[in-house]
Design a protein around this motif. Structure first.
Motif, short mmCIF file in Angstrom:
data_model
loop_
_atom_site.label_atom_id
_atom_site.label_comp_id
_atom_site.label_asym_id
_atom_site.label_seq_id
_atom_site.Cartn_x
_atom_site.Cartn_y
_atom_site.Cartn_z
N VAL A 1 0.83 -1.20 0.00
CA VAL A 1 0.00 0.00 0.00
C VAL A 1 0.87 1.26 0.00
N ASN A 2 1.96 1.23 0.74
CA ASN A 2 2.84 2.40 0.79
C ASN A 2 3.58 2.60 -0.53
N VAL A 3 3.99 1.52 -1.17
CA VAL A 3 4.62 1.64 -2.49
C VAL A 3 3.64 2.23 -3.49
N HIS B 1 3.82 -0.31 -11.98
CA HIS B 1 3.42 -1.69 -12.29
C HIS B 1 1.92 -1.68 -12.60
N PRO B 2 1.47 -2.53 -13.54
CA PRO B 2 0.03 -2.54 -13.88
C PRO B 2 -0.88 -2.80 -12.70
N LEU B 3 -0.40 -3.55 -11.68
CA LEU B 3 -1.24 -3.82 -10.51
C LEU B 3 -1.44 -2.60 -9.64
N LEU B 4 -0.68 -1.53 -9.92
CA LEU B 4 -0.84 -0.28 -9.17
C LEU B 4 -1.77 0.70 -9.87
N GLU B 5 -2.30 0.32 -10.99
CA GLU B 5 -3.13 1.24 -11.78
C GLU B 5 -4.48 1.47 -11.10
N VAL B 6 -4.73 2.72 -10.80
CA VAL B 6 -6.00 3.10 -10.18
C VAL B 6 -6.95 3.57 -11.26
N ARG B 7 -8.15 2.99 -11.31
CA ARG B 7 -9.14 3.33 -12.32
C ARG B 7 -10.28 4.08 -11.64
N PRO B 8 -10.42 5.36 -11.96
CA PRO B 8 -11.43 6.16 -11.27
C PRO B 8 -12.86 5.70 -11.53
N LEU C 1 5.51 -7.52 -6.49
CA LEU C 1 4.07 -7.23 -6.37
C LEU C 1 3.20 -8.48 -6.59
N PRO C 2 3.41 -9.26 -7.66
CA PRO C 2 2.58 -10.46 -7.80
C PRO C 2 2.76 -11.44 -6.64
N ARG C 3 4.00 -11.60 -6.15
CA ARG C 3 4.25 -12.54 -5.07
C ARG C 3 3.60 -12.07 -3.76
#
Length: 317
Positions: free
Chosen positions: A54-56, A66-73, A246-248
């Motif tokens: 969460v902090n990263v 990273h794609p897993l950090l993408e925030v979609r409004p 991130l995936p791990r």
């Protein structure tokens, strides 16, 4: 009033059930210790890993690393990983977490792709979806629900390899933009007598900010973000590290939720079987008392018949 033979039949049935519940209680008591140790040993690591994630994510500026950090409004559809058991006889364990997940879905008001872990959750969700589709007054988002994947018969001691297919399913759903957010509905183990249904926000990796107080009460609180105090240094690069980490770490959150749920299931089943055994013993005692009364009544009736027959013979003589 039932006959003594009928009561004896019921006593035998209750005693047979008592033997089964005692056996299930013993099995769950031995399994809960192993599941408890596994959940407790990995809980601190999983909590700190989630806090790091969460902090990263909070430190990302502009294009996510990273794609897993993408925030979609604009959240159009969500995925919910529902963890239940494959078997029943665990009290309200399965129904409690399913009810919690359904309440969350109703409050969040988004179409859902369900990923069910456990046959009980799959069956309950399947019936609920069928009822919503058959109800002409149900909201559109409830009619658009579907089960996209189901998993069952997982090992008693799961590890990262066992949750990899579950993680891969939700990664594909999120990275392909099929869903915009992912949640896990699981049961947090507190102690042997207490298990707490929880909904955890998993993807994207950011602090969850619900739109209403009702949703906030249903979703587990995200770790506090420490932007001013924690700065992460990446070597050789942020992209290279996050691509692996991130995936791990996300798989680890799924594994921890599964371990917590297994501990909760075994504890709930042990307590339920203990209560069932106690009830069976009480019922057996009551039936034994009733059986003795029925026997006494039958003996008394036979004695009265004999006395009546003797008196009749004396009168004839």
């Amino acid at each position: 009033m039932p006959t003594a033979r009928e009561i004896q039949r019921r006593i035998n049935s209750v005693q047979n059930i008592n033997q089964v519940t005692h056996a299930l209680e013993a099995v769950s008591a031995s399994a809960v210790r192993r599941a408890q140790n596994a959940a407790m040993s990995s809980r601190p690591y999983a909590q700190y890993a989630y806090e790091v994630l969460v902090n990263v994510a909070a430190q990302s500026r502009g294009t996510p690393l990273h794609p897993l950090l993408e925030v979609r409004p604009d959240v159009k559809r969500i995925a919910v990983v529902l963890i239940t058991g494959d078997r029943g006889l665990a009290g309200a364990y399965n129904t409690n977490i399913v009810r919690r997940a359904m309440t969350f879905v109703e409050q969040y008001e988004r179409p859902v792709h369900w990923v069910t872990v456990g046959r009980k959750g799959r069956d309950l969700v399947r019936r609920w979806i069928a009822r919503q589709r058959a109800n002409p007054d149900a909201p559109a988002y409830l009619k658009q629900q579907t089960i996209v994947a189901e998993f069952s018969n997982l090992p008693a001691g799961p590890d990262l390899e066992d949750v990899a297919p579950i993680a891969q399913t939700i990664f594909e759903e999120f990275l392909n933009h099929t869903v915009d957010e992912v949640f896990i509905a699981y049961t947090q183990f507190v102690n042997t007598m207490t298990q707490r249904p929880q909904v955890l926000h998993l993807l994207p990796l950011k602090p969850f900010e619900p739109s209403s107080r009702a949703i906030l009460d249903l979703v587990q609180a995200s770790p506090e973000v420490h932007n001013a105090h924690r700065v992460y240094t990446y070597e050789p690069s942020a992209e290279a590290i996050l691509q692996e980490v991130l995936p791990r770490f996300t798989e680890l959150q799924i594994l921890q939720a599964l371990r917590e749920s297994l501990s909760s299931e075994h504890s709930a089943r042990m307590v339920a079987m203990r209560n069932a055994s106690s009830s069976a013993e009480t019922l057996s005692e009551m039936l034994t008392l009733e059986y003795n009364k029925a026997r006494q009544l039958a003996i008394t009736s036979e004695i009265l018949d004999i006395i009546g027959g003797v008196e009749a013979l004396d009168q004839k003589g």
